[in-house]
Design a protein around this motif. Structure first.
Motif, PDB file in Angstrom:
ATOM      1  N   VAL A   1       0.826  -1.137   0.045  1.00 24.01           N
ATOM      2  CA  VAL A   1       0.025   0.094  -0.108  1.00 24.01           C
ATOM      3  C   VAL A   1       0.851   1.279  -0.102  1.00 24.01           C
ATOM      4  O   VAL A   1       0.630   2.148  -0.649  1.00 24.01           O
ATOM      5  CB  VAL A   1      -1.090  -0.007   1.243  1.00 24.01           C
ATOM      6  CG1 VAL A   1      -2.010   1.275   1.308  1.00 24.01           C
ATOM      7  CG2 VAL A   1      -1.995  -1.180   1.186  1.00 24.01           C
TER       8      VAL A   1
ATOM      9  N   LEU B   1       2.518   1.564  -3.507  1.00 20.62           N
ATOM     10  CA  LEU B   1       1.427   2.253  -4.481  1.00 20.62           C
ATOM     11  C   LEU B   1       1.192   3.525  -4.172  1.00 20.62           C
ATOM     12  O   LEU B   1       0.960   4.318  -5.286  1.00 20.62           O
ATOM     13  CB  LEU B   1       0.216   1.381  -4.457  1.00 20.62           C
ATOM     14  CG  LEU B   1       0.557  -0.244  -5.114  1.00 20.62           C
ATOM     15  CD1 LEU B   1      -0.796  -1.159  -4.879  1.00 20.62           C
ATOM     16  CD2 LEU B   1       0.762   0.145  -6.765  1.00 20.62           C
ATOM     17  N   GLY B   2       1.315   3.830  -2.940  1.00 21.61           N
ATOM     18  CA  GLY B   2       0.848   5.484  -2.427  1.00 21.61           C
ATOM     19  C   GLY B   2       1.960   6.313  -2.952  1.00 21.61           C
ATOM     20  O   GLY B   2       1.367   7.261  -3.572  1.00 21.61           O
TER      21      GLY B   2
ATOM     22  N   SER C   1       1.380   6.696  -6.682  1.00 23.20           N
ATOM     23  CA  SER C   1       0.134   7.481  -7.050  1.00 23.20           C
ATOM     24  C   SER C   1       0.429   9.058  -6.710  1.00 23.20           C
ATOM     25  O   SER C   1       0.194   9.968  -7.633  1.00 23.20           O
ATOM     26  CB  SER C   1      -0.949   6.961  -6.257  1.00 23.20           C
ATOM     27  OG  SER C   1      -1.471   5.751  -6.577  1.00 23.20           O
TER      28      SER C   1
ATOM     29  N   ARG D   1      -4.600  -1.355  -9.507  1.00 25.63           N
ATOM     30  CA  ARG D   1      -3.975  -0.760  -8.613  1.00 25.63           C
ATOM     31  C   ARG D   1      -4.705  -1.000  -7.083  1.00 25.63           C
ATOM     32  O   ARG D   1      -4.390  -1.395  -6.135  1.00 25.63           O
ATOM     33  CB  ARG D   1      -3.673   0.550  -8.754  1.00 25.63           C
ATOM     34  CG  ARG D   1      -3.009   1.271  -7.544  1.00 25.63           C
ATOM     35  CD  ARG D   1      -3.506   2.896  -7.741  1.00 25.63           C
ATOM     36  NE  ARG D   1      -4.852   3.031  -7.484  1.00 25.63           N
ATOM     37  CZ  ARG D   1      -5.515   4.019  -7.913  1.00 25.63           C
ATOM     38  NH1 ARG D   1      -4.756   5.334  -8.607  1.00 25.63           N
ATOM     39  NH2 ARG D   1      -6.724   4.192  -7.892  1.00 25.63           N
ATOM     40  N   ASP D   2      -6.147  -0.892  -7.311  1.00 30.45           N
ATOM     41  CA  ASP D   2      -7.078  -0.963  -6.104  1.00 30.45           C
ATOM     42  C   ASP D   2      -7.083  -2.380  -5.766  1.00 30.45           C
ATOM     43  O   ASP D   2      -7.288  -2.591  -4.488  1.00 30.45           O
ATOM     44  CB  ASP D   2      -8.201  -0.318  -6.544  1.00 30.45           C
ATOM     45  CG  ASP D   2      -8.356   1.406  -6.503  1.00 30.45           C
ATOM     46  OD1 ASP D   2      -7.447   1.734  -6.072  1.00 30.45           O
ATOM     47  OD2 ASP D   2      -9.493   1.918  -6.729  1.00 30.45           O
TER      48      ASP D   2
ATOM     49  N   ILE E   1      -4.105  -3.239  -3.580  1.00 25.32           N
ATOM     50  CA  ILE E   1      -4.244  -2.663  -2.249  1.00 25.32           C
ATOM     51  C   ILE E   1      -5.241  -3.402  -1.452  1.00 25.32           C
ATOM     52  O   ILE E   1      -4.889  -3.636  -0.186  1.00 25.32           O
ATOM     53  CB  ILE E   1      -4.807  -1.184  -2.174  1.00 25.32           C
ATOM     54  CG1 ILE E   1      -3.887  -0.271  -2.858  1.00 25.32           C
ATOM     55  CG2 ILE E   1      -5.303  -0.529  -1.100  1.00 25.32           C
ATOM     56  CD1 ILE E   1      -4.113   1.109  -3.316  1.00 25.32           C
TER      57      ILE E   1
ATOM     58  N   HIS F   1      -3.731   5.312   1.230  1.00 29.06           N
ATOM     59  CA  HIS F   1      -3.517   5.369  -0.427  1.00 29.06           C
ATOM     60  C   HIS F   1      -4.049   6.797  -0.912  1.00 29.06           C
ATOM     61  O   HIS F   1      -3.039   7.522  -1.447  1.00 29.06           O
ATOM     62  CB  HIS F   1      -3.798   4.430  -1.100  1.00 29.06           C
ATOM     63  CG  HIS F   1      -3.557   4.615  -2.468  1.00 29.06           C
ATOM     64  ND1 HIS F   1      -4.605   5.019  -3.329  1.00 29.06           N
ATOM     65  CD2 HIS F   1      -2.627   4.288  -3.251  1.00 29.06           C
ATOM     66  CE1 HIS F   1      -4.211   4.853  -4.516  1.00 29.06           C
ATOM     67  NE2 HIS F   1      -2.827   4.720  -4.512  1.00 29.06           N
ATOM     68  N   ARG F   2      -4.991   6.840  -0.719  1.00 31.92           N
ATOM     69  CA  ARG F   2      -5.734   8.319  -0.925  1.00 31.92           C
ATOM     70  C   ARG F   2      -5.249   9.519  -0.466  1.00 31.92           C
ATOM     71  O   ARG F   2      -4.876  10.446  -1.313  1.00 31.92           O
ATOM     72  CB  ARG F   2      -7.195   8.156  -0.603  1.00 31.92           C
ATOM     73  CG  ARG F   2      -8.166   7.247  -1.533  1.00 31.92           C
ATOM     74  CD  ARG F   2      -7.702   6.844  -2.945  1.00 31.92           C
ATOM     75  NE  ARG F   2      -8.854   6.255  -3.716  1.00 31.92           N
ATOM     76  CZ  ARG F   2      -8.742   4.980  -3.929  1.00 31.92           C
ATOM     77  NH1 ARG F   2      -7.571   4.240  -3.842  1.00 31.92           N
ATOM     78  NH2 ARG F   2      -9.510   4.405  -4.603  1.00 31.92           N
TER      79      ARG F   2
ATOM     80  N   ASP G   1      -2.011   9.841  -2.509  1.00 37.41           N
ATOM     81  CA  ASP G   1      -2.368  10.377  -3.950  1.00 37.41           C
ATOM     82  C   ASP G   1      -2.786  11.865  -3.690  1.00 37.41           C
ATOM     83  O   ASP G   1      -2.250  12.415  -4.709  1.00 37.41           O
ATOM     84  CB  ASP G   1      -3.385   9.551  -3.982  1.00 37.41           C
ATOM     85  CG  ASP G   1      -3.942   9.938  -5.771  1.00 37.41           C
ATOM     86  OD1 ASP G   1      -3.401   9.319  -6.353  1.00 37.41           O
ATOM     87  OD2 ASP G   1      -4.830  10.596  -5.791  1.00 37.41           O
TER      88      ASP G   1
END
Length: 442
Positions: A30, A33-34, A37, A139-140, A143, A159-160, A163
């Motif tokens: 996570v 990937l964060g 993003s 991607r999601d 996660i 993550h958001r 992002d």
């Protein structure tokens, strides 16, 4: 249907010869990937921040034309999401499909340097959105598959938040470049291309490869024979019929319907900023900074909102987010020209995203089996994005024909009605059992 997973989080796990070892709150996948993003969003938001002003003030595009282009900009990614989600589940390599999407978006950024007409820009933006559509569902899924069910909201919130850090830095970078560069727009597009390449490199180097955790990771029993072992480890193929069969799940179907209804009345960010500029008289030089207000509030509240959704129910948080958006519409329509009006509207806009952007995929992930996780996320995401595409077209046309006031009033009335319907459809009920994958014994 109930969107909340109310099971108590398991904060510790036993370790041999030691006391309880606390499990990490957020998986390393996570965080990686964060980071990807965040870097990619810096690149994308640099372009997005200046695009409305560039197209309307620079190229003389009408609000209807911009609405059509903005709808295409978001609608194309929606159509491609289904392809990206199904491919990721079929090849069992979510990182590969996500990487292709990130790479395609990065390749499109330098092409903006050579496109100075509406036609070429439309083609480039369509390709860039195609990359976004390919990467979103895989991607999601990565996660979701790397996170325990009771912590899904928190993981998507983290993550958001990362992002959104990119969404905060992107407009700021665009503002600084426009203030010092002679050919400001070309400079923004060039720097954006370099940052996008960096995001792809981080994905390749730091996101773990593999199938996203969809295969069982239990210890192997003693092998009776090579043939038996091969049959046991061979995953059942993911077929298009299996993907379409997800719509037979009542919970997933209800989520998709509500996402579409609410998306039909969600005015795009670009229109919100244009409305706010006209309502308050903000100068053109300050326009790229408007997304910073939304991003800052989103960044502060994304993780708390996700954790709150895990605790009290995703339905409550999701619907509250749309109530906050409705309040923002009301301020744009009827509030006096207070000095604080821009701050209030942007704060409500950011709270809306914090309460919905990560909560919806967390709710979807709780209804879909792991081997079809990316496909299920893509189904709901596609419906929502296509609805927002329709909203952009309709709102741009209403603005052109009737003006900003009637157009926004119609959107607010529609949002109120659709939120009431969504509240009824998503009412608490017994959760559905997630069915096993076809061709797989229970």
């Amino acid at each position: 249907m109930y969107l909340a997973d109310r099971s108590a989080p398991t904060g510790t796990k036993p370790a041999p010869d030691r006391g309880p070892v606390r499990a990490p709150a957020v998986a390393s996948t996570v965080l990686a990937l964060g980071t990807v993003s965040m870097i990619t969003d810096i690149s994308s938001e640099m372009v997005t921040a200046v695009l409305p002003l560039y197209l309307i003030a620079g190229l003389g595009l009408s609000p209807l034309g911009f609405g059509a282009l903005d709808g295409v900009y978001n609608g194309v990614s929606a159509l491609v999401q289904l392809t990206g989600g199904h491919l990721a589940d079929r090849v069992r390599n979510h990182k590969l499909i996500a990487g292709i999407g990130y790479g395609l978006s990065a390749l499109c950024k330098p092409l903006l340097l050579f496109a100075h007409g509406l036609g070429p820009i439309s083609v480039i933006l369509t390709l860039e959105r195609t990359g976004k559509g390919l990467r979103t569902a895989p991607r999601d899924a990565l996660i979701s598959l790397s996170t325990p069910p009771e912590l899904q909201g928190r993981a998507f919130g983290v993550h958001r938040a990362m992002d959104t850090t990119g969404a905060l830095l992107g407009p700021l970078a665009a503002f600084l470049i426009l203030s010092v560069a002679v050919d400001g727009y070309d400079a923004v597009f060039g720097v954006s291309a370099c940052v996008a390449v960096l995001g792809v490199l981080v994905l390749m180097l730091f996101v773990p490869p593999g199938d996203g955790g969809t295969r069982p990771r239990t210890p192997r029993p003693p092998r009776p024979s090579a043939a038996t072992t091969a049959a046991a480890e061979r995953p059942a193929p993911v077929r298009l019929r299996d993907a379409l069969g997800l719509l037979r799940l009542p919970r997933l179907r209800n989520l998709a319907v509500c996402a579409v209804l609410l998306g039909l009345t969600t005015v795009s960010d670009a229109f919100v900023y244009l409305l706010l500029q006209r309502r308050t008289g903000i100068g053109d030089q300050w326009f790229p900074l408007l997304p910073l207000g939304t991003a800052a509030v989103f960044l502060l509240l994304a993780v708390p909102a996700g954790a709150l959704a895990d605790r009290i129910g995703r339905r409550t948080v999701f619907l509250t987010g749309h109530a906050l958006l409705l309040a923002g519409y009301g301020l744009l329509l009827w509030a006096p020209a207070w000095p604080a009006l821009p701050y209030l509207v942007l704060a409500l806009h950011g709270m809306f995203y914090a309460a919905t952007d990560g909560v919806l995929p967390a709710a979807v992930a709780a209804t879909v089996p792991g081997e079809l996780r990316a496909t299920g996320l893509a189904l709901v995401g596609t419906g929502q994005a296509l609805a927002r595409f329709g909203c952009s077209l309709a709102f741009g046309g209403a603005w052109t024909l009737w003006g900003t006031g009637p157009a926004l009033a119609a959107a607010a009335a529609g949002l109120l009605c659709c939120a009431a319907v969504a509240g009824f459809v998503l009412r608490p009920a017994a959760p559905d059992a997630i069915p096993p994958h076809p061709n797989r014994s229970p």
